[in-house]
Design a protein around this motif. Structure first.
Motif, short mmCIF file in Angstrom:
data_model
loop_
_atom_site.label_atom_id
_atom_site.label_comp_id
_atom_site.label_asym_id
_atom_site.label_seq_id
_atom_site.Cartn_x
_atom_site.Cartn_y
_atom_site.Cartn_z
N VAL A 1 38.40 1.01 14.52
CA VAL A 1 36.98 0.67 14.48
C VAL A 1 36.25 1.59 13.50
CG1 VAL A 1 34.85 0.56 15.85
CG2 VAL A 1 37.02 -0.20 16.84
N TYR A 2 35.36 1.01 12.71
CA TYR A 2 34.59 1.77 11.73
C TYR A 2 33.48 2.56 12.41
CZ TYR A 2 31.09 2.78 8.16
OH TYR A 2 30.18 3.42 7.35
N CYS A 3 33.31 3.81 12.02
CA CYS A 3 32.20 4.65 12.43
C CYS A 3 31.90 5.61 11.29
CB CYS A 3 32.53 5.41 13.72
SG CYS A 3 31.24 6.55 14.27
N THR A 4 30.62 5.88 11.06
CA THR A 4 30.21 6.78 9.98
C THR A 4 30.04 8.20 10.47
OG1 THR A 4 28.90 4.93 9.12
CG2 THR A 4 28.58 7.08 8.09
N ARG A 5 29.33 8.36 11.60
CA ARG A 5 29.01 9.70 12.06
C ARG A 5 28.74 9.68 13.57
NH1 ARG A 5 22.91 10.02 9.39
NH2 ARG A 5 21.83 9.03 11.13
N PHE A 6 28.67 10.89 14.13
CA PHE A 6 28.39 11.09 15.54
C PHE A 6 27.09 11.87 15.70
CE2 PHE A 6 32.98 11.18 14.83
CZ PHE A 6 33.35 10.05 15.52
N LEU B 1 23.21 1.74 12.48
CA LEU B 1 23.30 1.07 13.76
C LEU B 1 23.78 2.11 14.78
CD1 LEU B 1 25.19 -2.09 12.47
CD2 LEU B 1 22.80 -2.06 13.22
N LYS B 2 22.94 2.43 15.76
CA LYS B 2 23.33 3.36 16.82
C LYS B 2 23.99 2.54 17.92
CE LYS B 2 20.48 6.59 18.10
NZ LYS B 2 21.23 7.84 17.82
N MET B 3 25.31 2.71 18.13
CA MET B 3 26.08 1.77 18.93
C MET B 3 26.91 2.48 20.00
SD MET B 3 27.43 -0.76 15.86
CE MET B 3 27.69 -2.15 16.97
N GLY B 4 27.13 1.77 21.09
CA GLY B 4 28.07 2.20 22.12
C GLY B 4 27.46 2.80 23.36
N ALA C 1 16.00 6.66 5.81
CA ALA C 1 16.85 5.72 6.53
C ALA C 1 16.27 5.50 7.92
CB ALA C 1 18.27 6.27 6.64
N LEU C 2 16.49 4.32 8.48
CA LEU C 2 16.11 4.04 9.86
C LEU C 2 17.36 4.02 10.72
CD1 LEU C 2 13.45 1.18 9.46
CD2 LEU C 2 13.07 3.65 9.64
N ASP C 3 17.32 4.76 11.82
CA ASP C 3 18.43 4.79 12.77
C ASP C 3 17.99 4.00 14.00
OD1 ASP C 3 19.50 6.44 10.88
OD2 ASP C 3 19.40 8.26 12.08
N ILE C 4 18.61 2.84 14.21
CA ILE C 4 18.09 1.88 15.18
C ILE C 4 19.08 1.67 16.33
CG2 ILE C 4 17.29 -0.49 15.49
CD1 ILE C 4 16.55 -0.53 12.53
N PRO C 5 18.66 1.95 17.58
CA PRO C 5 19.52 1.67 18.73
C PRO C 5 19.80 0.17 18.84
CG PRO C 5 17.73 3.15 19.34
CD PRO C 5 17.40 2.62 17.98
N THR C 6 21.06 -0.17 19.01
CA THR C 6 21.44 -1.58 19.12
C THR C 6 21.85 -1.96 20.54
OG1 THR C 6 23.77 -1.17 18.63
CG2 THR C 6 22.29 -1.52 16.76
N ASP C 7 22.22 -0.97 21.34
CA ASP C 7 22.51 -1.17 22.75
C ASP C 7 22.23 0.16 23.43
OD1 ASP C 7 24.96 -0.21 21.35
OD2 ASP C 7 25.85 -0.25 23.34
N VAL C 8 21.67 0.14 24.62
CA VAL C 8 21.16 1.38 25.19
C VAL C 8 21.68 1.59 26.61
CG1 VAL C 8 19.07 1.22 23.78
CG2 VAL C 8 19.04 0.35 26.12
N TYR C 9 21.56 2.82 27.06
CA TYR C 9 21.98 3.20 28.40
C TYR C 9 21.24 2.37 29.45
CZ TYR C 9 23.18 7.22 25.52
OH TYR C 9 23.65 8.01 24.52
N LEU C 10 21.88 2.18 30.61
CA LEU C 10 21.23 1.43 31.69
C LEU C 10 19.92 2.08 32.09
CD1 LEU C 10 24.31 0.57 33.93
CD2 LEU C 10 23.12 -0.91 32.30
N GLU D 1 26.52 4.85 13.84
CA GLU D 1 26.45 6.15 14.53
C GLU D 1 26.71 5.95 16.01
OE1 GLU D 1 23.19 9.24 13.85
OE2 GLU D 1 22.65 8.43 15.83
N ILE D 2 27.61 6.76 16.56
CA ILE D 2 27.84 6.78 18.00
C ILE D 2 27.10 7.98 18.58
CG2 ILE D 2 29.54 6.96 19.85
CD1 ILE D 2 31.54 5.56 18.09
N PRO D 3 26.13 7.77 19.47
CA PRO D 3 25.31 8.87 19.98
C PRO D 3 25.91 9.55 21.20
CG PRO D 3 24.46 6.80 20.80
CD PRO D 3 25.64 6.46 19.93
N ALA D 4 25.30 10.69 21.55
CA ALA D 4 25.62 11.42 22.78
C ALA D 4 27.09 11.84 22.83
CB ALA D 4 25.23 10.61 24.01
N ILE D 5 27.58 12.39 21.73
CA ILE D 5 28.91 13.01 21.70
C ILE D 5 28.65 14.51 21.73
CG2 ILE D 5 31.08 13.19 20.46
CD1 ILE D 5 30.50 10.39 21.48
N ASN D 6 28.70 15.11 22.93
CA ASN D 6 28.07 16.40 23.14
C ASN D 6 29.01 17.59 23.32
OD1 ASN D 6 25.46 15.19 23.10
ND2 ASN D 6 25.81 14.47 25.18
#
Length: 317
Positions: A66-71, A257-260, A225-234, A44-49
């Motif tokens: 690049v593979y992505c399931t949802r936004f 995996l919440k990524m990007g 399901a668990l949605d887990i941040p893998t890298d986060v905003y500064l 999942e790629i977050p913050a697509i607003n």
């Protein structure tokens, strides 16, 4: 080597008796679970607003392969017109992606939530504090479903409980996915169980949880399901945990995996085409680490799975 006695012995014994972990020094084990149709993980790629951000991100994914399931839209449906939400749902439907939309209104927009804007009020998260705003949230859920949305992010546990009841009673679509936001602060397995009992299909974990806690969450809420941040905003710490992606999928499956996010300073930063491409590149690097370290047999979620949150055609007016 002598094993030292642990503190809080009565508390630890009580937790073990109830089936909860009594400490962080536990061995890691594969969950042994998958999504209903098979598969262990999604991306999942977050913050697509906005539609513009979404279009740029889809273009970057296709360009980079690049593979992505949802936004995940995170500002809230309250800020988007029917037309823009419809366009966002349509482009996802046409390109095979899912979309989860944040439910609005939230306290930061609410005339009756002045306390929320104080340093003390921020500690309450995005919980709704008046009946009118609560009704507005429920009405927004109906609106989103009418537009064809099948994934909603919920910020208030009371709203989650009522939406779960409406879905169970057939007032909301049976295939609607209810996902809790990280702002609900699922920080331990007991909280995860409460969310699942209230109807959550997916639980976004707090950003900095270690592997033992995430493993315990999986055990406490086995159907979610668990949605887990893998890298986060500064602004949220800026950490990147690529080396743990394999362990995350193994212990927490089924999970996303919440990524990007680590490309940006803040989740409300504008995502221009250049930033969208950089976010997708960050996802690509993370997935390379995952593939390099993952054991054989870990597979992505099937495209037809309900938790992909693929939009459907809107309800006729």
């Amino acid at each position: 080597m002598e094993v030292i006695p642990r503190s809080a012995s009565r508390g630890r014994a009580a937790l073990v008796e109830l089936g909860y972990p009594a400490g962080d020094d536990v061995p890691l084990r594969a969950s042994g679970r998958t999504f209903s149709g098979g598969g262990h993980f999604g991306v999942e790629i977050p913050a697509i607003n906005t539609f513009r951000q979404l279009k740029a991100t889809i273009a970057a994914l296709q360009d980079q392969g690049v593979y992505c399931t949802r936004f995940d839209e995170t500002h809230g449906s309250f800020l988007l017109s029917n037309a823009e939400i419809g366009d966002m749902l349509a482009i996802c439907r046409e390109n095979g992606y899912g979309l989860v939309v944040g439910l609005g209104p939230r306290p930061e927009y609410d005339v009756k939530a002045t306390f929320y804007r104080t340093p003390f009020g921020l500690e309450m998260g995005r919980q709704i504090n008046n009946n009118d705003a609560f009704a507005h949230c429920i009405d927004e859920a109906f609106r989103l479903c009418d537009l064809g949305c099948r994934g909603i992010t919920v910020y208030d546990v009371g709203v989650l409980k009522v939406l779960g009841e409406l879905r169970a009673g057939g007032k909301l679509p049976r295939d609607l996915v209810l996902k809790t936001s990280s702002h609900c602060m699922a920080t331990n397995p007991a909280i995860a169980k409460i969310f699942a009992d209230c109807g959550a299909d997916a639980i976004t974990t707090a950003h900095d949880l270690g592997l033992p806690v995430l493993q315990a969450m999986r055990a406490a809420a086995p159907e979610a399901a668990l949605d887990i941040p893998t890298d986060v905003y500064l602004s949220k710490g800026g950490f990147i945990r690529w080396f743990e992606l394999s362990e995350l999928v193994q212990i927490a499956a089924p999970m996303f995996l919440k990524m990007g996010a680590s490309v940006q300073n803040h989740p409300y930063d504008s995502v221009k085409p250049e930033a969208a491409a950089e976010r997708v590149s960050r996802v690509r690097v993370g997935l390379e680490y995952f593939v390099a370290n993952a054991p054989e047999g870990l597979k992505p979620i099937p495209a037809t799975d309900r938790l992909v949150c693929r939009p459907v055609l809107p309800t006729a007016a």
